[in-house]
Design a protein around this motif. Sequence first.
Motif, PDB file in Angstrom:
ATOM      1  N   THR A 156      53.532  47.584 -16.119  1.00 25.93           N
ATOM      2  CA  THR A 156      54.523  48.646 -16.476  1.00 25.93           C
ATOM      3  C   THR A 156      55.634  48.830 -15.046  1.00 25.93           C
ATOM      4  O   THR A 156      55.263  48.437 -14.247  1.00 25.93           O
ATOM      5  N   ILE A 157      56.756  49.448 -15.468  1.00 26.44           N
ATOM      6  CA  ILE A 157      57.825  49.518 -14.361  1.00 26.44           C
ATOM      7  C   ILE A 157      57.151  50.588 -13.453  1.00 26.44           C
ATOM      8  O   ILE A 157      57.462  50.324 -12.135  1.00 26.44           O
ATOM      9  N   ASN A 158      56.230  51.216 -13.662  1.00 20.79           N
ATOM     10  CA  ASN A 158      55.685  52.197 -12.765  1.00 20.79           C
ATOM     11  C   ASN A 158      54.906  51.303 -11.653  1.00 20.79           C
ATOM     12  O   ASN A 158      54.811  51.780 -10.308  1.00 20.79           O
ATOM     13  N   ARG A 159      54.162  50.366 -12.166  1.00 22.71           N
ATOM     14  CA  ARG A 159      53.757  49.394 -11.276  1.00 22.71           C
ATOM     15  C   ARG A 159      54.578  48.686 -10.334  1.00 22.71           C
ATOM     16  O   ARG A 159      54.304  48.437  -9.029  1.00 22.71           O
ATOM     17  N   TYR A 160      55.608  48.244 -10.773  1.00 18.79           N
ATOM     18  CA  TYR A 160      56.672  47.559 -10.026  1.00 18.79           C
ATOM     19  C   TYR A 160      57.267  48.582  -9.048  1.00 18.79           C
ATOM     20  O   TYR A 160      57.496  48.094  -7.661  1.00 18.79           O
ATOM     21  N   PHE A 161      57.682  49.899  -9.315  1.00 20.96           N
ATOM     22  CA  PHE A 161      58.101  50.663  -8.642  1.00 20.96           C
ATOM     23  C   PHE A 161      56.879  50.969  -7.460  1.00 20.96           C
ATOM     24  O   PHE A 161      57.224  51.316  -6.262  1.00 20.96           O
ATOM     25  N   GLU A 162      55.705  51.302  -7.537  1.00 15.52           N
ATOM     26  CA  GLU A 162      54.698  51.615  -6.807  1.00 15.52           C
ATOM     27  C   GLU A 162      54.373  50.366  -5.773  1.00 15.52           C
ATOM     28  O   GLU A 162      54.311  50.374  -4.640  1.00 15.52           O
ATOM     29  N   VAL A 183      56.929  48.374  -4.880  1.00 15.27           N
ATOM     30  CA  VAL A 183      57.863  48.186  -3.952  1.00 15.27           C
ATOM     31  C   VAL A 183      57.809  49.418  -2.948  1.00 15.27           C
ATOM     32  O   VAL A 183      58.005  49.339  -1.712  1.00 15.27           O
ATOM     33  N   TYR A 184      57.169  50.568  -3.445  1.00 12.27           N
ATOM     34  CA  TYR A 184      56.806  51.570  -2.493  1.00 12.27           C
ATOM     35  C   TYR A 184      55.940  51.421  -1.301  1.00 12.27           C
ATOM     36  O   TYR A 184      56.126  51.598  -0.331  1.00 12.27           O
ATOM     37  N   ARG A 237      53.273  36.413  -9.593  1.00 14.73           N
ATOM     38  CA  ARG A 237      54.274  36.573 -10.866  1.00 14.73           C
ATOM     39  C   ARG A 237      54.948  37.768 -11.011  1.00 14.73           C
ATOM     40  O   ARG A 237      56.100  37.855 -11.075  1.00 14.73           O
ATOM     41  N   ASN A 238      54.323  38.917 -10.491  1.00 16.21           N
ATOM     42  CA  ASN A 238      55.058  40.270 -10.477  1.00 16.21           C
ATOM     43  C   ASN A 238      56.157  40.221  -9.212  1.00 16.21           C
ATOM     44  O   ASN A 238      57.130  40.502  -9.265  1.00 16.21           O
ATOM     45  N   VAL A 239      55.767  39.696  -8.028  1.00 14.32           N
ATOM     46  CA  VAL A 239      56.673  39.369  -7.060  1.00 14.32           C
ATOM     47  C   VAL A 239      57.926  38.548  -7.310  1.00 14.32           C
ATOM     48  O   VAL A 239      58.895  39.148  -7.135  1.00 14.32           O
ATOM     49  N   ASN A 240      57.603  37.719  -8.370  1.00 13.24           N
ATOM     50  CA  ASN A 240      58.785  36.764  -8.609  1.00 13.24           C
ATOM     51  C   ASN A 240      59.682  37.520  -9.594  1.00 13.24           C
ATOM     52  O   ASN A 240      60.927  37.295  -9.443  1.00 13.24           O
ATOM     53  N   THR A 241      58.958  38.275 -10.546  1.00 18.46           N
ATOM     54  CA  THR A 241      60.037  39.278 -11.301  1.00 18.46           C
ATOM     55  C   THR A 241      60.638  40.315 -10.642  1.00 18.46           C
ATOM     56  O   THR A 241      61.883  40.500 -10.948  1.00 18.46           O
ATOM     57  N   LEU A 242      60.190  40.789  -9.452  1.00 15.03           N
ATOM     58  CA  LEU A 242      60.966  41.806  -8.698  1.00 15.03           C
ATOM     59  C   LEU A 242      62.037  40.997  -7.896  1.00 15.03           C
ATOM     60  O   LEU A 242      63.088  41.343  -7.733  1.00 15.03           O
ATOM     61  N   SER A 243      61.628  39.825  -7.464  1.00 14.78           N
ATOM     62  CA  SER A 243      62.579  39.003  -6.875  1.00 14.78           C
ATOM     63  C   SER A 243      64.173  38.614  -7.944  1.00 14.78           C
ATOM     64  O   SER A 243      64.972  38.733  -7.622  1.00 14.78           O
ATOM     65  N   GLU A 244      63.485  38.181  -9.210  1.00 12.58           N
ATOM     66  CA  GLU A 244      64.716  38.022 -10.126  1.00 12.58           C
ATOM     67  C   GLU A 244      65.366  39.128 -10.431  1.00 12.58           C
ATOM     68  O   GLU A 244      66.445  39.151 -10.946  1.00 12.58           O
ATOM     69  N   ALA A 245      64.958  40.193 -10.432  1.00 12.14           N
ATOM     70  CA  ALA A 245      65.709  41.412 -10.796  1.00 12.14           C
ATOM     71  C   ALA A 245      66.525  42.021  -9.463  1.00 12.14           C
ATOM     72  O   ALA A 245      67.167  42.983  -9.529  1.00 12.14           O
ATOM     73  N   GLY A 246      66.499  41.437  -8.415  1.00 15.88           N
ATOM     74  CA  GLY A 246      67.354  41.734  -7.247  1.00 15.88           C
ATOM     75  C   GLY A 246      66.502  42.334  -6.173  1.00 15.88           C
ATOM     76  O   GLY A 246      67.359  42.542  -5.185  1.00 15.88           O
ATOM     77  N   ILE A 247      65.487  42.425  -5.928  1.00 25.28           N
ATOM     78  CA  ILE A 247      64.634  43.007  -4.974  1.00 25.28           C
ATOM     79  C   ILE A 247      64.306  42.165  -4.089  1.00 25.28           C
ATOM     80  O   ILE A 247      63.750  41.023  -4.445  1.00 25.28           O
ATOM     81  N   PRO A 248      64.822  42.113  -2.825  1.00 30.69           N
ATOM     82  CA  PRO A 248      64.487  41.110  -1.704  1.00 30.69           C
ATOM     83  C   PRO A 248      63.159  41.036  -1.203  1.00 30.69           C
ATOM     84  O   PRO A 248      62.987  41.471  -0.021  1.00 30.69           O
TER      85      PRO A 248
END
Length: 110
Positions: A2-8, A10-11, A37-48
Amino acid sequence: MTINRYFEMVYLLISKRRTTAKELAEHFDVSTRTIYRNVNTLSEAGIPVHCSKGKNGGISLLDNESIVSSQVMSEEERDVFLIALQNLTANSYPESDDVLCKLKNFFNQK
């Protein structure tokens, strides 16, 4: 995820500066492969996000391109962060709408 996990995730990277895939996997109760895989998704979304191997390796946000700071977030960084979340929404993560709405309200944006 979920987006909450992506956000967490990054936090956690903001607050810890660097962590390992194993630590994140244990925190979220998933495999290290899922974390990568999640790190790759974050990277593709523009998170460095950066991964480094070796004894002092791990997962971290790139210092010179950090989107978010634990102290201050510039207007440009805020815009990049919101665009990255919008990209997640556009890429079949509809639960990101709630988080995006909350952040836009927090940043006083429409």
